[in-house]
Design a protein around this motif. Structure first.
Motif, mmCIF file in Angstrom:
data_model
loop_
_atom_site.group_PDB
_atom_site.id
_atom_site.type_symbol
_atom_site.label_atom_id
_atom_site.label_comp_id
_atom_site.label_asym_id
_atom_site.label_seq_id
_atom_site.Cartn_x
_atom_site.Cartn_y
_atom_site.Cartn_z
ATOM 1 N N MET A 158 0.832 -1.209 0.000
ATOM 2 C CA MET A 158 0.000 0.000 0.000
ATOM 3 C C MET A 158 0.866 1.258 0.000
ATOM 4 S SD MET A 158 -2.932 -0.994 2.726
ATOM 5 C CE MET A 158 -3.551 -2.656 2.793
ATOM 6 N N LEU A 159 1.941 1.226 0.791
ATOM 7 C CA LEU A 159 2.830 2.393 0.835
ATOM 8 C C LEU A 159 3.531 2.609 -0.501
ATOM 9 C CD1 LEU A 159 4.353 1.969 4.406
ATOM 10 C CD2 LEU A 159 2.642 3.631 3.637
ATOM 11 N N ALA A 160 3.908 1.520 -1.166
ATOM 12 C CA ALA A 160 4.548 1.652 -2.474
ATOM 13 C C ALA A 160 3.579 2.261 -3.487
ATOM 14 C CB ALA A 160 5.047 0.292 -2.954
ATOM 15 N N LEU A 161 2.330 1.815 -3.437
ATOM 16 C CA LEU A 161 1.334 2.384 -4.351
ATOM 17 C C LEU A 161 1.077 3.857 -4.038
ATOM 18 C CD1 LEU A 161 -1.295 -0.481 -4.642
ATOM 19 C CD2 LEU A 161 0.397 0.213 -6.307
ATOM 20 N N ALA A 162 1.082 4.196 -2.761
ATOM 21 C CA ALA A 162 0.889 5.601 -2.386
ATOM 22 C C ALA A 162 2.017 6.466 -2.928
ATOM 23 C CB ALA A 162 0.791 5.715 -0.864
ATOM 24 N N GLN A 163 3.235 5.947 -2.889
ATOM 25 C CA GLN A 163 4.364 6.719 -3.427
ATOM 26 C C GLN A 163 4.247 6.890 -4.934
ATOM 27 O OE1 GLN A 163 8.062 5.043 -2.146
ATOM 28 N NE2 GLN A 163 7.643 5.427 0.024
ATOM 29 N N VAL A 164 3.768 5.843 -5.625
ATOM 30 C CA VAL A 164 3.569 5.960 -7.079
ATOM 31 C C VAL A 164 2.505 7.013 -7.366
ATOM 32 C CG1 VAL A 164 2.731 4.729 -9.120
ATOM 33 C CG2 VAL A 164 4.369 3.634 -7.594
ATOM 34 N N MET A 165 1.442 7.037 -6.554
ATOM 35 C CA MET A 165 0.384 8.043 -6.750
ATOM 36 C C MET A 165 0.898 9.461 -6.488
ATOM 37 S SD MET A 165 -2.947 6.366 -5.044
ATOM 38 C CE MET A 165 -3.972 5.202 -5.890
ATOM 39 N N ASP A 166 1.895 9.576 -5.610
ATOM 40 C CA ASP A 166 2.488 10.888 -5.332
ATOM 41 C C ASP A 166 3.427 11.345 -6.436
ATOM 42 O OD1 ASP A 166 1.137 11.267 -2.981
ATOM 43 O OD2 ASP A 166 2.747 10.475 -1.708
ATOM 44 N N GLY A 167 3.746 10.460 -7.392
ATOM 45 C CA GLY A 167 4.563 10.863 -8.522
ATOM 46 C C GLY A 167 5.980 10.332 -8.521
ATOM 47 N N LYS A 168 6.331 9.488 -7.574
ATOM 48 C CA LYS A 168 7.675 8.905 -7.589
ATOM 49 C C LYS A 168 7.779 7.909 -8.736
ATOM 50 C CE LYS A 168 9.350 9.382 -2.939
ATOM 51 N NZ LYS A 168 10.005 8.727 -1.830
ATOM 52 N N THR A 169 9.016 7.674 -9.164
ATOM 53 C CA THR A 169 9.213 6.696 -10.229
ATOM 54 C C THR A 169 9.028 5.288 -9.666
ATOM 55 O OG1 THR A 169 11.577 6.465 -9.823
ATOM 56 C CG2 THR A 169 10.872 8.192 -11.373
ATOM 57 N N ARG A 170 8.850 4.339 -10.589
ATOM 58 C CA ARG A 170 8.647 2.955 -10.187
ATOM 59 C C ARG A 170 9.839 2.428 -9.400
ATOM 60 N NH1 ARG A 170 7.593 -1.559 -14.706
ATOM 61 N NH2 ARG A 170 8.564 0.096 -15.862
ATOM 62 N N GLY A 171 11.054 2.748 -9.827
ATOM 63 C CA GLY A 171 12.259 2.281 -9.142
ATOM 64 C C GLY A 171 12.397 2.858 -7.744
ATOM 65 N N GLU A 172 12.108 4.164 -7.609
ATOM 66 C CA GLU A 172 12.211 4.792 -6.282
ATOM 67 C C GLU A 172 11.181 4.223 -5.312
ATOM 68 O OE1 GLU A 172 11.556 8.868 -7.208
ATOM 69 O OE2 GLU A 172 13.645 9.267 -7.750
ATOM 70 N N ALA A 173 9.936 4.090 -5.773
ATOM 71 C CA ALA A 173 8.877 3.582 -4.902
ATOM 72 C C ALA A 173 9.136 2.125 -4.514
ATOM 73 C CB ALA A 173 7.518 3.699 -5.593
ATOM 74 N N ALA A 174 9.592 1.333 -5.466
ATOM 75 C CA ALA A 174 9.865 -0.081 -5.186
ATOM 76 C C ALA A 174 11.053 -0.221 -4.249
ATOM 77 C CB ALA A 174 10.121 -0.829 -6.493
ATOM 78 N N GLY A 175 12.100 0.556 -4.485
ATOM 79 C CA GLY A 175 13.298 0.475 -3.648
ATOM 80 C C GLY A 175 13.051 0.898 -2.217
ATOM 81 N N SER A 176 12.227 1.919 -2.024
ATOM 82 C CA SER A 176 11.969 2.393 -0.666
ATOM 83 C C SER A 176 11.082 1.418 0.119
ATOM 84 C CB SER A 176 11.321 3.782 -0.700
ATOM 85 O OG SER A 176 10.029 3.689 -1.267
ATOM 86 N N CYS A 177 10.370 0.557 -0.588
ATOM 87 C CA CYS A 177 9.492 -0.408 0.093
ATOM 88 C C CYS A 177 10.043 -1.826 0.036
ATOM 89 C CB CYS A 177 8.101 -0.363 -0.507
ATOM 90 S SG CYS A 177 7.281 1.197 -0.152
ATOM 91 N N GLY A 178 11.278 -1.979 -0.390
ATOM 92 C CA GLY A 178 11.938 -3.284 -0.337
ATOM 93 C C GLY A 178 11.475 -4.279 -1.377
ATOM 94 N N MET A 179 11.219 -3.801 -2.588
ATOM 95 C CA MET A 179 10.839 -4.727 -3.658
ATOM 96 C C MET A 179 11.455 -4.270 -4.967
ATOM 97 S SD MET A 179 6.805 -3.776 -4.231
ATOM 98 C CE MET A 179 6.300 -3.709 -2.551
ATOM 99 N N ASP A 180 11.334 -5.083 -5.964
ATOM 100 C CA ASP A 180 11.870 -4.809 -7.294
ATOM 101 C C ASP A 180 10.834 -4.034 -8.111
ATOM 102 O OD1 ASP A 180 12.754 -6.743 -10.173
ATOM 103 O OD2 ASP A 180 13.859 -5.079 -9.271
ATOM 104 N N ARG A 181 11.304 -3.367 -9.167
ATOM 105 C CA ARG A 181 10.380 -2.632 -10.044
ATOM 106 C C ARG A 181 9.311 -3.540 -10.639
ATOM 107 N NH1 ARG A 181 11.649 -0.580 -14.828
ATOM 108 N NH2 ARG A 181 13.283 -2.101 -15.122
ATOM 109 N N GLN A 182 9.734 -4.718 -11.090
ATOM 110 C CA GLN A 182 8.805 -5.661 -11.726
ATOM 111 C C GLN A 182 7.759 -6.152 -10.717
ATOM 112 O OE1 GLN A 182 8.718 -6.462 -14.983
ATOM 113 N NE2 GLN A 182 6.883 -7.689 -14.607
#
Length: 170
Positions: A33-57
């Motif tokens: 949920m936090l990763a999706l919230a970061q994507v909605m805020d405009g972060k890139t896929r790599g930044e949002a995934a990295g900050s939440c401990g997952m891969d872009r894919q």
């Protein structure tokens, strides 16, 4: 440059997703949920995934599942477990055996034990079950581990009647 993740579902805003993440007891779903919230805020896929401990894919896969199923799609699904080795009809037949009791001439036992039922299942259906698995199946069928007092198969009822106490009760 990778394409942006498109979240097409508009049920929750980024703030509402963060609130839902704070309320849930499931840490994995909260991370998603936090990763999706970061994507909605405009972060890139790599930044949002990295900050939440997952891969872009992986984040991309969760976005697709969120778009299809909503917030419940972010939770882990329970695994179905192993496929039963006996069909429901075969389990019903085993239950019938237990309720009827064994035949001494046919089965060679005067009462069913789990190991005896396992042998009979092997003989009838060709399926090998461990003693513990037979017990699990019996519990699932609603049968309890109650044992009646054993009786000798060739008991003489007439002889028992002659030896009963006939004294009057005072």
């Amino acid at each position: 440059m990778p394409a942006a993740v498109a979240i097409t579902r508009k049920d929750y805003t980024a703030v509402e997703l963060r609130r839902a993440a704070a309320r849930t007891d499931d840490a994995n779903a909260a991370r998603r949920m936090l990763a999706l919230a970061q994507v909605m805020d405009g972060k890139t896929r790599g930044e949002a995934a990295g900050s939440c401990g997952m891969d872009r894919q992986t984040l991309r896969d969760w976005v697709h599942r969120y778009n299809a199923e909503g917030l419940p799609g972010l939770y882990d699904r329970p695994s179905p477990g192993p496929k039963p080795r006996l069909s429901p009809a075969q389990e019903a037949q085993v239950k019938q055996w237990v309720l009827q009791g064994p035949n001494l001439a046919q089965h060679g036992v005067v009462r069913w034990r789990r190991i005896d039922l396992g042998r009979e299942i092997q003989k009838q259906f060709g399926v090998t079950l461990a003693e513990r698995s037979v017990g699990t199946m019996l519990r699932r069928l609603g049968l309890r581990r109650l044992s009646v007092r054993p009786q000798h198969p060739r008991k003489d009822l007439a002889a028992q009647e002659t030896f009963k106490k006939t004294l009057p009760t005072w």
